[in-house]
Every structure is written in structure tokens, then in C-alpha cells.
Design an enzyme around this catalytic site. Structure first.
Site, PDB file in Angstrom:
ATOM      1  CB  VAL A  56      -0.966   0.010   1.218  1.00  0.00           C
ATOM      2  CG1 VAL A  56      -1.771   1.303   1.270  1.00  0.00           C
ATOM      3  CG2 VAL A  56      -1.893  -1.200   1.184  1.00  0.00           C
ATOM      4  CB  CYS A  57       4.029   2.044   1.800  1.00  0.00           C
ATOM      5  SG  CYS A  57       3.583   1.438   3.444  1.00  0.00           S
ATOM      6  N   PRO A  58       3.792   2.286  -1.350  1.00  0.00           N
ATOM      7  CG  PRO A  58       4.389   0.589  -2.856  1.00  0.00           C
ATOM      8  CD  PRO A  58       4.064   0.842  -1.407  1.00  0.00           C
ATOM      9  CD  GLU A  60      -0.704   5.540   2.114  1.00  0.00           C
ATOM     10  OE1 GLU A  60      -1.669   5.991   2.739  1.00  0.00           O
ATOM     11  OE2 GLU A  60       0.301   5.036   2.673  1.00  0.00           O
ATOM     12  CB  ILE A  61       5.358   7.028  -1.455  1.00  0.00           C
ATOM     13  CG1 ILE A  61       5.363   6.665   0.032  1.00  0.00           C
ATOM     14  CG2 ILE A  61       6.613   7.807  -1.833  1.00  0.00           C
ATOM     15  CD1 ILE A  61       6.364   5.584   0.406  1.00  0.00           C
TER      16      ILE A  61
END
EC number: 1.11.1.26
Length: 183
Positions: A56-58, A60-61
Site C-alpha cells: 500500500v505504501c508505494p 501513497e508515496i
């Protein structure tokens, strides 16, 4: 959360942390402090993610990365952060196509001291929740949003709230920049 979440009206904690700012050899790292945005008389948006090299993190980034100019146009410094080291951040940026050309720093809170002061560490693994802070030029937290580890945030909503806060007026539900305020 282990500590009490630092919230609206609180002073954002002082910090000095190393961040990845470039893939250029010899210019990868830069120290960022809590004074940088205040000295520049700018707002700050700092968003946290749990772990590098995850799923999920990438998303958002990369989405924040697409909006760097939107934050800049609003006199706002954008900073991404996690408890991973600057070396892990650098390796991830080199390894992930969507992160390679980021134009905002990836702050490394390896001691977890800032995340702990903010009260955003998940109890078991001691990783940061998906938290977004909007901090005014005086260093006061004006907005906080916390997502569960499994749910990505909405970058357009962060921008909408930043716009509303910067009007310094009363903004109704679902207000968008350019619409009438209540004051």
C-alpha cells in the site's frame, strides 16, 4: 497507540533526521529539521507510512509525488517518513519505478524517537501508522489524519484540508478551493 497521539493545537516536536533527497551519488542524503519550514515561513505536510518495500505504501508515496507542485504552490514543504533507515529508503527508491524520481524527502526515523513523540507507533511491531500531519508556519499542528495499516489515504483530501486551513476562514462541509467560505 502506545503514547497519546499528538493532535490539533499541539506544537509539532523538534527533530533533526536524515532523509533521502536524491539518487545522485554523493547527494543522496540531507538532514532535515523541524525548523526548516518555520524558517522558510512555510506550512509542512508530513505523512508517515509503516514499512518500505510493502504494497500500500508505494501507492501513497507515488500519489504524493504526483502532487509535489500542488504543495509547493501552497507554500508547503512535503515530507514523507517512516521508521526505516535512510539506506533502506534509498534502496527502495532505486528499486521501485514509481519512487525513483520523487521530489520530496523520505525522512528516516530509525530511532523511532519522533514517531514515539507523536504517539503514532503501532503497539506490537512499533511501526508507524499511516498518519498525516498538516503543520502551520509557527509549528502548530492544524490537522491530523490516521489510517489503519491496511488502508491508504486520500492525497486530494489532504490538499483540500490544507486549502481550507490556509483561508483562515470558516469552510463548510465538502468545501473546495475557490468556493465561498462562511466568514
Amino acid at each position: 497507540m502506545a503514547n497519546r497521539l499528538l493532535s490539533v493545537g499541539s506544537v509539532f516536536p523538534e527533530f533533526k533526521k536524515t532523509a533521502v533527497v536524491s539518487l545522485e551519488k554523493g547527494n543522496e542524503f540531507y538532514d532535515i529539521t523541524s525548523e526548516d519550514h518555520k524558517n522558510a515561513d512555510k506550512w509542512m505536510v508530513m505523512f508517515w507510512w509503516p514499512k518500505d518495500f510493502t504494497f500500500v505504501c508505494p501507492t501513497e508515496i507515488a500519489e504524493f509525488g504526483k502532487h509535489v507542485d500542488d504543495f509547493s504552490d501552497r507554500d508547503t514543504i512535503l515530507i514523507g517518513a517512516s521508521t526505516d533507515s535512510e539506506f533502506v529508503h534509498l534502496a527502495w527508491r532505486k528499486n521501485h519505478d514509481d519512487l525513483r524520481d520523487l521530489r520530496f524527502p523520505m525522512l528516516a526515523d530509525t530511532s523511532k524517537s519522533l514517531a514515539e513523540e507523536l504517539g503514532i507507533l503501532e503497539a506490537n511491531e512499533k511501526i508507524a501508522y499511516r498518519v498525516t500531519y498538516i503543520v502551520d508556519p509557527q509549528g502548530i499542528i492544524r490537522w491530523v489524519s490516521v489510517n489503519d495499516l491496511s488502508v491508504g489515504r486520500n492525497v486530494n483530501e489532504v490538499i483540500r484540508v490544507l486549502d481550507a486551513l490556509q483561508t483562515d476562514e470558516l469552510c463548510p462541509c465538502n468545501w473546495q478551493k475557490g468556493e465561498a467560505t462562511l466568514a
